[in-house]
Design a protein around this motif. Structure first.
Motif, PDB file in Angstrom:
ATOM      1  N   ILE A 101       0.868  -1.177   0.000  1.00 52.56           N
ATOM      2  CA  ILE A 101       0.000   0.000   0.000  1.00 52.56           C
ATOM      3  C   ILE A 101       0.906   1.228   0.000  1.00 52.56           C
ATOM      4  O   ILE A 101       1.787   1.362   0.857  1.00 52.56           O
ATOM      5  CB  ILE A 101      -0.929  -0.004   1.221  1.00 52.56           C
ATOM      6  CG1 ILE A 101      -1.930  -1.165   1.106  1.00 52.56           C
ATOM      7  CG2 ILE A 101      -1.661   1.330   1.363  1.00 52.56           C
ATOM      8  CD1 ILE A 101      -2.773  -1.374   2.344  1.00 52.56           C
ATOM      9  N   GLY A 102       0.720   2.100  -0.975  1.00 53.20           N
ATOM     10  CA  GLY A 102       1.554   3.284  -1.113  1.00 53.20           C
ATOM     11  C   GLY A 102       0.873   4.514  -0.537  1.00 53.20           C
ATOM     12  O   GLY A 102      -0.287   4.800  -0.851  1.00 53.20           O
ATOM     13  N   ILE A 103       1.595   5.240   0.295  1.00 51.58           N
ATOM     14  CA  ILE A 103       1.098   6.472   0.912  1.00 51.58           C
ATOM     15  C   ILE A 103       1.984   7.622   0.469  1.00 51.58           C
ATOM     16  O   ILE A 103       3.195   7.621   0.714  1.00 51.58           O
ATOM     17  CB  ILE A 103       1.101   6.379   2.445  1.00 51.58           C
ATOM     18  CG1 ILE A 103       0.249   5.205   2.922  1.00 51.58           C
ATOM     19  CG2 ILE A 103       0.603   7.692   3.058  1.00 51.58           C
ATOM     20  CD1 ILE A 103       0.339   4.960   4.427  1.00 51.58           C
ATOM     21  N   GLU A 104       1.397   8.599  -0.199  1.00 51.68           N
ATOM     22  CA  GLU A 104       2.106   9.796  -0.634  1.00 51.68           C
ATOM     23  C   GLU A 104       1.838  10.931   0.347  1.00 51.68           C
ATOM     24  O   GLU A 104       0.681  11.232   0.666  1.00 51.68           O
ATOM     25  CB  GLU A 104       1.654  10.218  -2.038  1.00 51.68           C
ATOM     26  CG  GLU A 104       2.069   9.286  -3.153  1.00 51.68           C
ATOM     27  CD  GLU A 104       3.487   9.549  -3.641  1.00 51.68           C
ATOM     28  OE1 GLU A 104       4.137  10.494  -3.126  1.00 51.68           O
ATOM     29  OE2 GLU A 104       3.929   8.814  -4.539  1.00 51.68           O
ATOM     30  N   LEU A 105       2.904  11.564   0.821  1.00 50.40           N
ATOM     31  CA  LEU A 105       2.795  12.734   1.688  1.00 50.40           C
ATOM     32  C   LEU A 105       3.140  13.975   0.874  1.00 50.40           C
ATOM     33  O   LEU A 105       4.221  14.042   0.272  1.00 50.40           O
ATOM     34  CB  LEU A 105       3.747  12.617   2.875  1.00 50.40           C
ATOM     35  CG  LEU A 105       3.579  11.374   3.754  1.00 50.40           C
ATOM     36  CD1 LEU A 105       4.666  11.336   4.822  1.00 50.40           C
ATOM     37  CD2 LEU A 105       2.207  11.346   4.400  1.00 50.40           C
ATOM     38  N   ALA A 106       2.208  14.931   0.847  1.00 50.69           N
ATOM     39  CA  ALA A 106       2.478  16.175   0.115  1.00 50.69           C
ATOM     40  C   ALA A 106       3.641  16.895   0.790  1.00 50.69           C
ATOM     41  O   ALA A 106       3.565  17.272   1.959  1.00 50.69           O
ATOM     42  CB  ALA A 106       1.233  17.056   0.101  1.00 50.69           C
ATOM     43  N   ASN A 107       4.716  17.055   0.047  1.00 51.73           N
ATOM     44  CA  ASN A 107       5.937  17.646   0.597  1.00 51.73           C
ATOM     45  C   ASN A 107       6.805  18.054  -0.579  1.00 51.73           C
ATOM     46  O   ASN A 107       6.956  17.293  -1.536  1.00 51.73           O
ATOM     47  CB  ASN A 107       6.655  16.617   1.482  1.00 51.73           C
ATOM     48  CG  ASN A 107       7.895  17.173   2.161  1.00 51.73           C
ATOM     49  OD1 ASN A 107       8.955  17.257   1.560  1.00 51.73           O
ATOM     50  ND2 ASN A 107       7.749  17.548   3.419  1.00 51.73           N
ATOM     51  N   ARG A 108       7.397  19.241  -0.501  1.00 54.56           N
ATOM     52  CA  ARG A 108       8.189  19.742  -1.623  1.00 54.56           C
ATOM     53  C   ARG A 108       9.534  19.038  -1.755  1.00 54.56           C
ATOM     54  O   ARG A 108      10.262  19.299  -2.710  1.00 54.56           O
ATOM     55  CB  ARG A 108       8.399  21.257  -1.479  1.00 54.56           C
ATOM     56  CG  ARG A 108       7.122  22.065  -1.642  1.00 54.56           C
ATOM     57  CD  ARG A 108       7.412  23.559  -1.765  1.00 54.56           C
ATOM     58  NE  ARG A 108       8.106  24.093  -0.604  1.00 54.56           N
ATOM     59  CZ  ARG A 108       7.503  24.500   0.510  1.00 54.56           C
ATOM     60  NH1 ARG A 108       6.174  24.420   0.612  1.00 54.56           N
ATOM     61  NH2 ARG A 108       8.200  24.980   1.508  1.00 54.56           N
ATOM     62  N   ALA A 109       9.886  18.197  -0.813  1.00 58.42           N
ATOM     63  CA  ALA A 109      11.142  17.431  -0.763  1.00 58.42           C
ATOM     64  C   ALA A 109      12.150  18.167   0.108  1.00 58.42           C
ATOM     65  O   ALA A 109      12.539  19.299  -0.189  1.00 58.42           O
ATOM     66  CB  ALA A 109      11.728  17.160  -2.141  1.00 58.42           C
ATOM     67  N   GLY A 110      12.523  17.512   1.176  1.00 56.56           N
ATOM     68  CA  GLY A 110      13.543  18.079   2.051  1.00 56.56           C
ATOM     69  C   GLY A 110      13.019  19.060   3.068  1.00 56.56           C
ATOM     70  O   GLY A 110      13.814  19.721   3.743  1.00 56.56           O
ATOM     71  N   THR A 111      11.698  19.188   3.198  1.00 61.10           N
ATOM     72  CA  THR A 111      11.129  20.089   4.196  1.00 61.10           C
ATOM     73  C   THR A 111      10.465  19.258   5.298  1.00 61.10           C
ATOM     74  O   THR A 111      10.049  18.122   5.077  1.00 61.10           O
ATOM     75  CB  THR A 111      10.091  21.032   3.568  1.00 61.10           C
ATOM     76  OG1 THR A 111       9.040  20.258   2.959  1.00 61.10           O
ATOM     77  CG2 THR A 111      10.738  21.907   2.497  1.00 61.10           C
ATOM     78  N   PRO A 112      10.354  19.832   6.519  1.00 63.76           N
ATOM     79  CA  PRO A 112       9.719  19.091   7.606  1.00 63.76           C
ATOM     80  C   PRO A 112       8.264  18.764   7.298  1.00 63.76           C
ATOM     81  O   PRO A 112       7.607  19.442   6.500  1.00 63.76           O
ATOM     82  CB  PRO A 112       9.829  20.056   8.799  1.00 63.76           C
ATOM     83  CG  PRO A 112      10.966  20.963   8.462  1.00 63.76           C
ATOM     84  CD  PRO A 112      10.916  21.127   6.972  1.00 63.76           C
ATOM     85  N   PHE A 113       7.777  17.719   7.925  1.00 57.15           N
ATOM     86  CA  PHE A 113       6.403  17.277   7.737  1.00 57.15           C
ATOM     87  C   PHE A 113       5.550  17.836   8.874  1.00 57.15           C
ATOM     88  O   PHE A 113       5.848  17.591  10.045  1.00 57.15           O
ATOM     89  CB  PHE A 113       6.332  15.748   7.709  1.00 57.15           C
ATOM     90  CG  PHE A 113       7.046  15.141   6.538  1.00 57.15           C
ATOM     91  CD1 PHE A 113       6.336  14.732   5.411  1.00 57.15           C
ATOM     92  CD2 PHE A 113       8.433  15.004   6.545  1.00 57.15           C
ATOM     93  CE1 PHE A 113       7.001  14.177   4.320  1.00 57.15           C
ATOM     94  CE2 PHE A 113       9.101  14.456   5.453  1.00 57.15           C
ATOM     95  CZ  PHE A 113       8.383  14.053   4.341  1.00 57.15           C
ATOM     96  N   PRO A 114       4.487  18.603   8.560  1.00 57.89           N
ATOM     97  CA  PRO A 114       3.690  19.256   9.603  1.00 57.89           C
ATOM     98  C   PRO A 114       3.041  18.252  10.558  1.00 57.89           C
ATOM     99  O   PRO A 114       2.731  17.108  10.176  1.00 57.89           O
ATOM    100  CB  PRO A 114       2.623  20.024   8.811  1.00 57.89           C
ATOM    101  CG  PRO A 114       3.175  20.147   7.430  1.00 57.89           C
ATOM    102  CD  PRO A 114       4.016  18.937   7.205  1.00 57.89           C
TER     103      PRO A 114
END
Length: 212
Positions: A70-83
């Motif tokens: 199961i693939g989960i994508e997290l919206a993130n610009r790459a290299g930034t912290p995850f809220p």
């Protein structure tokens, strides 16, 4: 039937742009879930169905990760912290997936784990320790000292722990550090070797429970 969870980041400017791409048949990429920065969940593919998120990855004896995960994508610009809201939503989602499909914590992995050298997501800013603290992923204590071992011993330990996507010691070292010690640099050291051996001993991919 899925028995793996693979966590990704989108590496796009906005969640909306990522959603458009994940829904575009021409892009030939998809995932089961997308979580935006506010923690809003979007289901894109039913969990029992195959999604195109892992590419040519491998984990243990699984060479078609897309068919088993199961693939989960997290919206993130790459290299930034995850809220925090995004991480909280991920934790709730993982609780459900792991219960529904009987996925153990050691089979919750990052894209970088199953595709060493090809992918680096969810990247060095992802809080694996938070997931491990809640029993949603695994960690092992970091032990300093000791020698770095030879390349063959390091590769062998990594393979037992699931890292079968490459035999290149440098790529495997990068994948190991991305997941377990992203602050580390330089050549392989005793901590890396101890970490690989501990992972192999406690979480071998051919067993469903950690070793002693």
């Amino acid at each position: 039937m899925p028995d793996l969870v693979v966590i990704h980041y989108t590496a796009m400017e906005t969640a909306e742009a990522a959603l458009a791409r994940l829904c575009d048949p021409c892009a030939e990429v998809s995932a089961h879930w997308l979580i935006d920065e506010r923690g809003v969940l979007v289901r894109l593919v039913a969990e029992p169905d195959r999604a195109w998120h892992a590419g040519a990855g491998a984990w243990g004896g699984v060479t078609d990760v897309n068919s088993r995960s199961i693939g989960i994508e997290l919206a993130n610009r790459a290299g930034t912290p995850f809220p925090a809201p995004q991480m909280a939503s991920l934790e709730q989602l993982l609780d459900g997936i792991m219960a529904r499909w009987d996925v153990p914590p050691e089979r919750v992995i990052g894209h970088s784990d199953c595709a060493p050298g090809r992918k680096i997501d969810p990247g060095p800013k992802f809080d694996w320790a938070r997931l491990a603290f809640g029993g949603r992923a695994i960690s092992v204590p970091l032990r300093g000292g000791g020698d770095a071992g030879d390349c063959a011993a390091f590769v062998a330990a990594m393979r037992v722990a699931g890292y079968t996507g490459s035999d290149d010691p440098a790529l495997l070292l990068a994948a190991l550090r991305l997941r377990h010690r992203p602050w580390a640099g330089g050549p392989r050291d005793g901590t890396d070797m101890a970490l690989a051996r501990d992972l192999a001993r406690r979480f071998p991919v051919d067993r469903t429970r950690p070793g002693p």
